[in-house]
Scaffold this motif. Structure first.
Motif, PDB file in Angstrom:
ATOM      1  N   LEU A 146       0.819  -1.206   0.000  1.00 47.81           N
ATOM      2  CA  LEU A 146       0.000   0.000   0.000  1.00 47.81           C
ATOM      3  C   LEU A 146       0.854   1.258   0.000  1.00 47.81           C
ATOM      4  O   LEU A 146       0.519   2.262  -0.648  1.00 47.81           O
ATOM      5  CB  LEU A 146      -0.931  -0.004   1.205  1.00 47.81           C
ATOM      6  CG  LEU A 146      -2.032  -1.071   1.196  1.00 47.81           C
ATOM      7  CD1 LEU A 146      -2.817  -1.046   2.504  1.00 47.81           C
ATOM      8  CD2 LEU A 146      -2.967  -0.881   0.017  1.00 47.81           C
ATOM      9  N   GLN A 147       1.976   1.214   0.692  1.00 48.57           N
ATOM     10  CA  GLN A 147       2.856   2.381   0.740  1.00 48.57           C
ATOM     11  C   GLN A 147       3.499   2.647  -0.621  1.00 48.57           C
ATOM     12  O   GLN A 147       3.592   3.796  -1.063  1.00 48.57           O
ATOM     13  CB  GLN A 147       3.923   2.173   1.827  1.00 48.57           C
ATOM     14  CG  GLN A 147       3.346   2.216   3.232  1.00 48.57           C
ATOM     15  CD  GLN A 147       4.333   1.770   4.292  1.00 48.57           C
ATOM     16  OE1 GLN A 147       5.432   1.316   3.979  1.00 48.57           O
ATOM     17  NE2 GLN A 147       3.954   1.903   5.565  1.00 48.57           N
ATOM     18  N   ALA A 150       0.893   4.049  -2.877  1.00 47.34           N
ATOM     19  CA  ALA A 150       0.597   5.458  -2.588  1.00 47.34           C
ATOM     20  C   ALA A 150       1.589   6.382  -3.288  1.00 47.34           C
ATOM     21  O   ALA A 150       1.203   7.427  -3.829  1.00 47.34           O
ATOM     22  CB  ALA A 150       0.639   5.694  -1.076  1.00 47.34           C
ATOM     23  N   ILE A 154      -0.306   9.001  -5.998  1.00 50.07           N
ATOM     24  CA  ILE A 154      -0.450  10.441  -5.712  1.00 50.07           C
ATOM     25  C   ILE A 154      -0.226  11.269  -6.978  1.00 50.07           C
ATOM     26  O   ILE A 154      -1.067  12.103  -7.333  1.00 50.07           O
ATOM     27  CB  ILE A 154       0.483  10.882  -4.561  1.00 50.07           C
ATOM     28  CG1 ILE A 154       0.020  10.251  -3.246  1.00 50.07           C
ATOM     29  CG2 ILE A 154       0.510  12.394  -4.443  1.00 50.07           C
ATOM     30  CD1 ILE A 154       0.976  10.484  -2.088  1.00 50.07           C
TER      31      ILE A 154
END
Length: 424
Positions: A146-147, A150, A154
């Motif tokens: 998930l990191q 992200a 973005i």
């Protein structure tokens, strides 16, 4: 042997020579795309695209020199700062940018303008490499998945607000790098399944046939799998979700902007509107096909001369090559791209640090996506999404961003031994 001599000997000159060849061939094709036989100008004339591109090529050389003389540790240390800087530029673009064809893509002063979404690619690649080099990072864990997602999403969201769907799609190429670094295969199987169902749902007129096919596959999986109730229920639920997705796809497509709907329709039915929405792709295929084996000759392309293909110096530059140099010229350029990509894979695999390897595969992913999709667009195998052919298409932002992207990796590769010592 002096340290400087050792550094020069480690530079991958093969990649640099291929880069130079692609840029120069692209420059000649840019001139051919705007050549006017009745009012011929020199290829160096600054009033036409080829002359302007030559200036940008000079600027690219300066960028290369700056990248190669800078301390190799700079790219690691500034990775997150560059990422945040270009995120800020992406946020500011809709407010201070210049509108072109309904999109606000560029920022700058006067005639000097850049497209932040292009430069954000190498910044995102550096940020991913910096984040993933940590010893604790493990892509088998959902937290780290998930990191990493992200960091990619973005800029994608900010670019979609411009809106620039084509450039935003390029960022999904980073999933090629994530696969190399250990992202679980189940996600890729799921993604490929969704893509296959989407293509079938859009290409088949009667969705009932597709529903029967999904039901048949689910039945086979139940029959061949373990007869556990939980497994059977899972297969049935997945099948029902697929059927729901098939019937919801038409609604989703209907909510897209009209020009994007048109591009999808033309992909599955090229003859739908050959004088309207299908014009670009139809004329591009005519141009490439008319080149034959050896082409019509440089500056002799009739489709090119009479401007049958819009945006021929940018997104559709490949059809200029195909018409004037034929299958032979197209094959040589494709061979150069493939050789460069293979070379970059070799370089990425010989890196001594995870930072350099991850960044190297980010470079490979972006170049591969642009290369494959741009050529697929020109021959009608992919919807027209407006992305350039690397090092080849007209434009300062694309040339400079691809140049920076590539040469940062060449610089890191030339210092791979020193980087290992720094990590230790």
């Amino acid at each position: 042997m002096r340290q400087d001599d050792l550094y020069i000997n480690k530079i991958d000159w093969i990649s640099i020579l291929i880069y130079a060849a692609l840029v120069i061939i692209g420059w000649f094709n840019i001139y051919a795309a705007v050549f006017d036989e009745q009012n011929a100008k020199s290829i160096f004339d600054l009033s036409i695209n080829s002359g302007q591109q030559l200036v940008r090529m000079g600027a690219a050389i300066i960028m290369i020199l700056l990248i190669m003389v800078a301390d190799y540790r700079l790219y690691d240390n500034l990775s997150m700062i560059l990422y945040v800087f270009f995120l800020i530029l992406l946020i500011a673009t809709p407010f201070i940018g210049k509108e072109v064809n309904g999109q606000i893509l560029t920022v700058g002063i006067g005639s000097v303008r850049i497209q932040p979404s292009e430069f954000a690619k190498f910044a995102t690649a550096l940020a991913l490499a910096k984040y993933m080099e940590r010893p604790s990072f493990d892509l088998s864990q959902i937290k780290y998945q998930l990191q990493a997602l992200a960091i990619i999403m973005i800029p994608v969201i900010l670019i979609m607000l411009q809106p620039d769907t084509g450039t935003a799609m390029v960022y999904f190429a980073f999933f090629i790098m994530l696969y190399r670094e250990g992202m679980p295969q189940k996600y890729y199987v799921l993604a490929l399944t969704i893509i296959a169902i989407s293509l079938l749902a859009l290409g088949v007129e009667n969705n009932l046939y597709l529903v029967f096919a999904i039901a048949a596959v689910v039945a086979i999986l139940i029959f061949l799998g373990k007869k556990k109730i939980s497994r059977i229920i899972s297969f049935i639920v997945i099948g029902l979700l697929m059927v729901a997705y098939v019937y919801s796809l038409d609604y989703v497509v209907s909510k897209l902007p009209q020009h994007q709907q048109n591009r999808i329709m033309v992909l599955f039915n090229p003859d739908l509107d050959p004088l309207g929405v299908g014009w670009n792709v139809t004329q591009s295929k005519i141009a490439i096909g008319s080149g034959g084996f050896l082409g019509k000759g440089y500056l002799e392309g009739t489709q090119t001369k009479f401007d049958f293909v819009p945006e021929q110096h940018t997104d559709f530059i490949f059809c200029t090559l195909g018409e004037e140099f034929g299958w032979t010229g197209s094959f040589i350029v494709i061979l150069l791209f493939c050789t460069l990509l293979i070379r970059l894979v070799i370089m990425a695999e010989r890196q001594k640090t995870r930072f350099s390897r991850v960044y190297g595969y980010c470079v490979i992913s972006i170049l591969l996506f642009h290369f494959m999709v741009n050529i697929a667009m020109t021959i009608g195998l992919f919807p027209v999404i407006g992305i350039p052919l690397p090092f080849f298409s007209y434009g300062g932002s694309s040339l400079w961003s691809f140049t920076i992207l590539l040469f940062i990796f060449i610089k890191l590769d030339s210092h791979r031994i020193q980087m290992l010592g720094r990590m230790n």
